[in-house]
Enzyme design. Structure first.
Site: not given
Ligand SMILES: *Cc1c(COP(=O)(O)O)cnc(C)c1O
Length: 397
Positions: A52, A271
């Site tokens: 994702k 800054y």
């Molecule tokens: C993002 C996500 C993962 C992966 O999690 P990591 O901690 O990056 O391994 C797995 N399952 C769900 C439902 C997620 O939202």
């Protein structure tokens, strides 16, 4: 005017620009190696890849191409659009869509053969009705075992499983849940969620089950079920708060030094004049800033976080750490290179922000956040460079 624009020449010049300010190197060999490590740690379970958010900012197309080539056949994305864009790069993979299950995504799920992860009874009813009307289509069921985010209740899941007729059109190929506290192996919530999920997994006899993300894999075989879902571990980030990550760094972000300046003790930098130099200093002024995801909260001074986490981030150059001086700005950050030999650093050199030498999670800590956020914040200005499995590195740098 328009006909005077030499568009092709401009595009060519952009493509061959060697004066770029920042570079991101993604080692797809290391990515594949991390996936294989996760497979090995998952024991008898199959290991998916969570890709994702553009594979956590690193580029979903090259990441998925490399993982698919290595044999990965289960992918998780957040949105249907992400899944559809990846389909052509993973023709025979099962692609699960974890969120955004709003009416309207039926067409894209069917066209790209995506598996929607239904996360409420409302979604189950809507999707089942749609399937009765059009045609069966596999789905997954998310069960909430303690996160209170997405998923049907355990009771509703058990009812669904026990209902011999099951709603027509409801054809789950996976039941899944997500651990809320797996980054802390001693947290009692882990065992509580495991117990609840096991009841659901047992009830859905013959349907695959998945509970563990990266940190969950490390909790041991009880948590593995049929399919594990690592994300951050694939990308070389730390999943659990305890112990070292046995995995390889995948992403290296670097910025170039635009100019090197001398400043005198007593002068200030950036800054707000939030840092006053205690000595005559040499400063590497670099082409990187918060617009590139080098978060303002890593500033050496002048941000509230410095009252909580003492030190800001450092860059890495010629085997040495160079601390950020004063505030990070949108496009420019100053690093203190006074302690480096004068002739060892030149304009145009790269300073590593995080990666092979400067651990991602150390920089995240200085920013008051986690590696996940640093990676997914990487902006669009990096010259991206992919090291591909079984090929010599090519391209720029
Ligand atoms: C993002 C996500 C993962 C992966 O999690 P990591 O901690 O990056 O391994 C797995 N399952 C769900 C439902 C997620 O939202």
């Amino acid at each position: 005017m328009a006909e005077l624009l030499k568009v092709d020449e401009i595009d060519g010049a952009i493509a061959s620009d060697d004066g770029y300010g920042a570079r991101l190197t993604v080692d797809l060999d290391a990515l594949v190696s991390n996936w294989r490590s996760c497979c090995a740690m998952s024991g008898n379970a199959r290991c998916a890849a969570v890709v994702k958010a553009d594979a956590y900012g690193l580029g979903a197309v090259p990441a998925v191409s490399a993982l698919y080539e290595a044999g990965c056949r289960d992918l998780f994305v957040a949105t249907a659009r992400e899944g559809a864009e990846l389909r052509r790069h993973a023709p025979n993979a099962r692609i699960y869509v974890m969120n955004c299950m709003l009416p309207g995504i039926e067409t894209i799920c069917r066209a790209a053969e995506l598996v929607p992860v239904l996360a409420s009874m409302e979604q189950v009813a809507w999707w089942s009705a749609h399937c009765i009307e059009v045609n069966d289509h596999p789905c997954a069921l998310q069960v909430d075992t303690g996160m209170n985010r997405l998923g049907v209740t355990v009771e509703d899941a058990l009812d669904l499983a026990g209902d011999v007729s099951r709603p027509a059109g409801f054809v789950p190929v996976l039941v899944m849940s997500h651990l809320a506290s797996s980054d802390d192996p001693d947290h009692p919530q882990n065992a509580a969620q495991l117990e609840r999920f096991r009841r659901v997994a047992d009830a859905f006899d013959g349907v695959e089950a998945s509970l563990a993300a990266s940190a969950g894999i490390l909790l041991g075989p009880d948590y593995h079920f049929d399919l594990t879902r690592p994300g951050i571990a694939l990308y070389g980030g730390r999943a659990a708060n305890r112990g070292d990550t046995p995995l390889l760094a995948v992403a290296t972000a670097e910025a170039r030094i635009m100019t090197i300046r001398q400043a005198r003790a007593g002068e200030t930098v950036s800054y707000g004049a939030t840092v006053e130099l205690s000595r005559d200093s040499r400063i590497a002024v670099c082409s990187i800033g918060y617009a590139d995801g080098y978060l303002r909260s890593v500033s050496g001074s002048g941000v509230p976080l410095r009252d909580v986490v003492g030190n800001g981030a450092s860059g890495w150059i010629n085997g040495q750490a160079a601390p950020v001086l004063g505030r990070v700005t949108m496009d420019i950050t100053a690093f203190d290179i006074t302690d480096l030999p004068a002739d060892s650093v030149s304009v145009g050199d790269f300073i590593e922000l995080f990666g092979l030498n400067m651990p991602l999670d150390d920089v995240a800590h200085a920013a008051g956040t986690i590696g996940y956020e640093l990676l997914t914040s990487l902006g669009k200005r990096y010259r991206r460079h992919y090291i591909r499995p079984q090929s010599e590195s090519s391209g720029h740098g």
